[in-house]
Design a protein around this motif. Structure first.
Motif, PDB file in Angstrom:
ATOM      1  N   THR A  43       0.820  -1.214   0.000  1.00  0.00           N
ATOM      2  CA  THR A  43       0.000   0.000   0.000  1.00  0.00           C
ATOM      3  C   THR A  43       0.857   1.269   0.000  1.00  0.00           C
ATOM      4  OG1 THR A  43      -0.198  -0.191   2.403  1.00  0.00           O
ATOM      5  CG2 THR A  43      -2.014  -1.073   1.081  1.00  0.00           C
ATOM      6  N   SER A  44       2.120   1.151   0.455  1.00  0.00           N
ATOM      7  CA  SER A  44       3.049   2.277   0.283  1.00  0.00           C
ATOM      8  C   SER A  44       4.472   1.740   0.243  1.00  0.00           C
ATOM      9  CB  SER A  44       2.885   3.312   1.397  1.00  0.00           C
ATOM     10  OG  SER A  44       3.468   2.884   2.589  1.00  0.00           O
ATOM     11  N   PHE A  45       5.287   2.388  -0.564  1.00  0.00           N
ATOM     12  CA  PHE A  45       6.687   1.988  -0.679  1.00  0.00           C
ATOM     13  C   PHE A  45       7.514   3.254  -0.690  1.00  0.00           C
ATOM     14  CE2 PHE A  45      10.609   0.402  -2.303  1.00  0.00           C
ATOM     15  CZ  PHE A  45      10.640  -0.951  -1.999  1.00  0.00           C
ATOM     16  N   ASP A  46       8.286   3.416   0.357  1.00  0.00           N
ATOM     17  CA  ASP A  46       9.048   4.650   0.525  1.00  0.00           C
ATOM     18  C   ASP A  46      10.539   4.339   0.448  1.00  0.00           C
ATOM     19  OD1 ASP A  46       9.318   7.463   1.289  1.00  0.00           O
ATOM     20  OD2 ASP A  46      10.150   6.670   3.141  1.00  0.00           O
ATOM     21  N   VAL A  47      11.271   5.157  -0.288  1.00  0.00           N
ATOM     22  CA  VAL A  47      12.722   5.008  -0.394  1.00  0.00           C
ATOM     23  C   VAL A  47      13.362   6.305   0.080  1.00  0.00           C
ATOM     24  CG1 VAL A  47      14.679   4.527  -1.923  1.00  0.00           C
ATOM     25  CG2 VAL A  47      12.437   3.531  -2.437  1.00  0.00           C
ATOM     26  N   GLN A  48      14.300   6.180   1.012  1.00  0.00           N
ATOM     27  CA  GLN A  48      15.031   7.353   1.509  1.00  0.00           C
ATOM     28  C   GLN A  48      16.528   7.090   1.400  1.00  0.00           C
ATOM     29  OE1 GLN A  48      13.837  10.267   2.474  1.00  0.00           O
ATOM     30  NE2 GLN A  48      11.665   9.732   2.351  1.00  0.00           N
ATOM     31  N   SER A  57      23.526   4.735   1.124  1.00  0.00           N
ATOM     32  CA  SER A  57      22.649   3.662   1.586  1.00  0.00           C
ATOM     33  C   SER A  57      21.215   4.045   1.224  1.00  0.00           C
ATOM     34  CB  SER A  57      22.792   3.447   3.084  1.00  0.00           C
ATOM     35  OG  SER A  57      22.248   4.532   3.772  1.00  0.00           O
ATOM     36  N   LEU A  58      20.388   3.023   1.099  1.00  0.00           N
ATOM     37  CA  LEU A  58      18.978   3.223   0.802  1.00  0.00           C
ATOM     38  C   LEU A  58      18.178   2.552   1.902  1.00  0.00           C
ATOM     39  CD1 LEU A  58      18.454   2.266  -2.953  1.00  0.00           C
ATOM     40  CD2 LEU A  58      18.645   4.543  -1.955  1.00  0.00           C
ATOM     41  N   THR A  59      17.207   3.255   2.419  1.00  0.00           N
ATOM     42  CA  THR A  59      16.293   2.646   3.377  1.00  0.00           C
ATOM     43  C   THR A  59      14.918   2.580   2.742  1.00  0.00           C
ATOM     44  OG1 THR A  59      17.555   3.524   5.226  1.00  0.00           O
ATOM     45  CG2 THR A  59      15.325   2.788   5.701  1.00  0.00           C
ATOM     46  N   MET A  60      14.402   1.361   2.677  1.00  0.00           N
ATOM     47  CA  MET A  60      13.102   1.146   2.037  1.00  0.00           C
ATOM     48  C   MET A  60      12.089   0.751   3.097  1.00  0.00           C
ATOM     49  SD  MET A  60      14.456  -1.105  -1.182  1.00  0.00           S
ATOM     50  CE  MET A  60      15.734  -2.034  -0.355  1.00  0.00           C
ATOM     51  N   ASN A  61      10.913   1.287   2.955  1.00  0.00           N
ATOM     52  CA  ASN A  61       9.803   0.934   3.842  1.00  0.00           C
ATOM     53  C   ASN A  61       8.685   0.399   2.962  1.00  0.00           C
ATOM     54  OD1 ASN A  61       7.453   0.919   5.377  1.00  0.00           O
ATOM     55  ND2 ASN A  61       7.870   2.894   6.386  1.00  0.00           N
ATOM     56  N   MET A  62       8.539  -0.933   2.973  1.00  0.00           N
ATOM     57  CA  MET A  62       7.492  -1.576   2.183  1.00  0.00           C
ATOM     58  C   MET A  62       6.358  -1.961   3.123  1.00  0.00           C
ATOM     59  SD  MET A  62       7.745  -4.861  -0.405  1.00  0.00           S
ATOM     60  CE  MET A  62       7.888  -6.140   0.837  1.00  0.00           C
ATOM     61  N   THR A  63       5.289  -1.218   3.005  1.00  0.00           N
ATOM     62  CA  THR A  63       4.139  -1.427   3.895  1.00  0.00           C
ATOM     63  C   THR A  63       2.971  -1.968   3.089  1.00  0.00           C
ATOM     64  OG1 THR A  63       4.837   0.339   5.402  1.00  0.00           O
ATOM     65  CG2 THR A  63       2.498  -0.233   5.427  1.00  0.00           C
ATOM     66  N   GLY A  64       2.276  -2.919   3.670  1.00  0.00           N
ATOM     67  CA  GLY A  64       1.130  -3.482   2.965  1.00  0.00           C
ATOM     68  C   GLY A  64       0.274  -4.335   3.878  1.00  0.00           C
ATOM     69  N   VAL A  65      -0.639  -5.051   3.238  1.00  0.00           N
ATOM     70  CA  VAL A  65      -1.628  -5.859   3.954  1.00  0.00           C
ATOM     71  C   VAL A  65      -1.614  -7.282   3.387  1.00  0.00           C
ATOM     72  CG1 VAL A  65      -4.084  -6.081   4.533  1.00  0.00           C
ATOM     73  CG2 VAL A  65      -3.093  -3.808   4.221  1.00  0.00           C
ATOM     74  N   PHE A  66      -1.616  -8.265   4.259  1.00  0.00           N
ATOM     75  CA  PHE A  66      -1.733  -9.650   3.808  1.00  0.00           C
ATOM     76  C   PHE A  66      -3.187  -9.931   3.434  1.00  0.00           C
ATOM     77  CE2 PHE A  66       2.389  -9.814   5.741  1.00  0.00           C
ATOM     78  CZ  PHE A  66       3.080 -10.714   4.945  1.00  0.00           C
ATOM     79  N   VAL A  67      -3.382 -10.229   2.154  1.00  0.00           N
ATOM     80  CA  VAL A  67      -4.719 -10.484   1.619  1.00  0.00           C
ATOM     81  C   VAL A  67      -5.234 -11.832   2.126  1.00  0.00           C
ATOM     82  CG1 VAL A  67      -6.004 -10.843  -0.539  1.00  0.00           C
ATOM     83  CG2 VAL A  67      -4.233  -9.085  -0.426  1.00  0.00           C
ATOM     84  N   SER A  68      -4.308 -12.761   2.362  1.00  0.00           N
ATOM     85  CA  SER A  68      -4.658 -14.033   2.995  1.00  0.00           C
ATOM     86  C   SER A  68      -3.515 -14.418   3.925  1.00  0.00           C
ATOM     87  CB  SER A  68      -4.903 -15.109   1.940  1.00  0.00           C
ATOM     88  OG  SER A  68      -3.780 -15.224   1.106  1.00  0.00           O
ATOM     89  N   SER A  69      -3.749 -15.373   4.788  1.00  0.00           N
ATOM     90  CA  SER A  69      -2.690 -15.831   5.691  1.00  0.00           C
ATOM     91  C   SER A  69      -1.571 -16.447   4.874  1.00  0.00           C
ATOM     92  CB  SER A  69      -3.249 -16.854   6.672  1.00  0.00           C
ATOM     93  OG  SER A  69      -4.199 -16.236   7.494  1.00  0.00           O
ATOM     94  N   ALA A  70      -0.334 -16.203   5.289  1.00  0.00           N
ATOM     95  CA  ALA A  70       0.793 -16.687   4.492  1.00  0.00           C
ATOM     96  C   ALA A  70       2.035 -16.878   5.348  1.00  0.00           C
ATOM     97  CB  ALA A  70       1.095 -15.699   3.369  1.00  0.00           C
ATOM     98  N   TYR A  71       2.801 -17.870   4.969  1.00  0.00           N
ATOM     99  CA  TYR A  71       4.129 -18.077   5.542  1.00  0.00           C
ATOM    100  C   TYR A  71       5.133 -17.375   4.632  1.00  0.00           C
ATOM    101  CZ  TYR A  71       8.548 -20.393   6.575  1.00  0.00           C
ATOM    102  OH  TYR A  71       9.859 -20.652   6.882  1.00  0.00           O
ATOM    103  N   VAL A  72       5.945 -16.486   5.182  1.00  0.00           N
ATOM    104  CA  VAL A  72       6.986 -15.814   4.405  1.00  0.00           C
ATOM    105  C   VAL A  72       8.321 -16.442   4.774  1.00  0.00           C
ATOM    106  CG1 VAL A  72       8.163 -13.638   3.892  1.00  0.00           C
ATOM    107  CG2 VAL A  72       5.694 -13.648   4.290  1.00  0.00           C
TER     108      VAL A  72
END
Ligand SMILES: *[C@@H]1O[C@H](CO)[C@@H](O)[C@H](O)[C@H]1NC(C)=O
Ligand SMILES: *[C@@H]1O[C@H](CO)[C@@H](O)[C@H](O)[C@H]1NC(C)=O
Ligand SMILES: *[C@@H]1O[C@H](CO)[C@@H](O)[C@H](O)[C@H]1NC(C)=O
Ligand SMILES: *[C@@H]1O[C@H](CO)[C@@H](O)[C@H](O)[C@H]1NC(C)=O
Length: 146
Positions: A43-48, A57-72
């Motif tokens: 839902t948002s991806f921020d790069v600083q 260096s790059l700091t990434m913030n990958m924010t989102g929602v799990f649409v279904s339960s999942a093992y990562v």
């Protein structure tokens, strides 16, 4: 495999981590989703910093929602320099997430040490019962270093 970039460090993985102040108050949305119907809907991806700087260096913030339960199983950062081969760095996540869960993956990596065009991608993956790789999320963004 030749590693172009020395370090990939997951600074923190926390759903409510807000210790990292955004320096200028600007949160940019960079890039695009690279698989259809992902299990983890970004839902948002921020790069600083944005734009990235040479040998930074790059700091990434990958924010989102799990649409279904999942093992990562892994979070992988792929880097493509000047349309040559992809290099991946994997980090083990080994976590079960539940349907509807919001999550922020905070990832630190290097921008690159040579001038040129870069594509970065962040992939969440696991393996199915036949050991085939399953991509749960894929996000790509492009930048140029000069
Ligand atoms: C990551 O992005 C989310 C969504 O914009 C925000 O709520 C969160 O505070 C950010 N986390 C960090 C560590 O910047
Ligand atoms: C994914 O997120 C987008 C934007 O936040 C939203 O419009 C879309 O409905 C979401 N998709 C799913 C399957 O939740
Ligand atoms: C994730 O869930 C599966 C199925 O419930 C379970 O077998 C596994 O041990 C869990 N893994 C972790 C790291 O909690
Ligand atoms: C996870 O990363 C390890 C290397 O750290 C690799 O051996 C494994 O195949 C990866 N699995 C997935 C699902 O990407």
């Amino acid at each position: 495999m030749k590693a172009l970039f020395a370090t990939l460090l997951i600074l923190s993985i926390a759903s409510a981590s807000n210790f990292l102040e955004v320096q200028n108050g600007i949160e940019a949305q960079e890039g695009h989703q690279c698989i259809p119907n992902p299990t983890f809907n970004v839902t948002s991806f921020d790069v600083q910093p944005w734009p990235p700087v040479l040998s930074g260096s790059l700091t990434m913030n990958m924010t989102g929602v799990f649409v279904s339960s999942a093992y990562v199983e892994n979070l992988s950062v792929g880097t493509n320099y000047n349309r040559q081969q992809w290099n991946y760095q994997h980090r083990n996540i080994n976590t079960n997430f539940t349907k509807g869960q919001t999550y922020s993956f905070i990832i630190q990596t290097d921008s690159g040490q040579r001038s040129g065009q870069y594509i970065k991608e962040v992939v969440l993956s696991n393996q199915d019962h036949n050991n085939n790789y399953v991509h749960l999320a894929c996000w790509q963004f492009l930048y140029t270093l000069s």
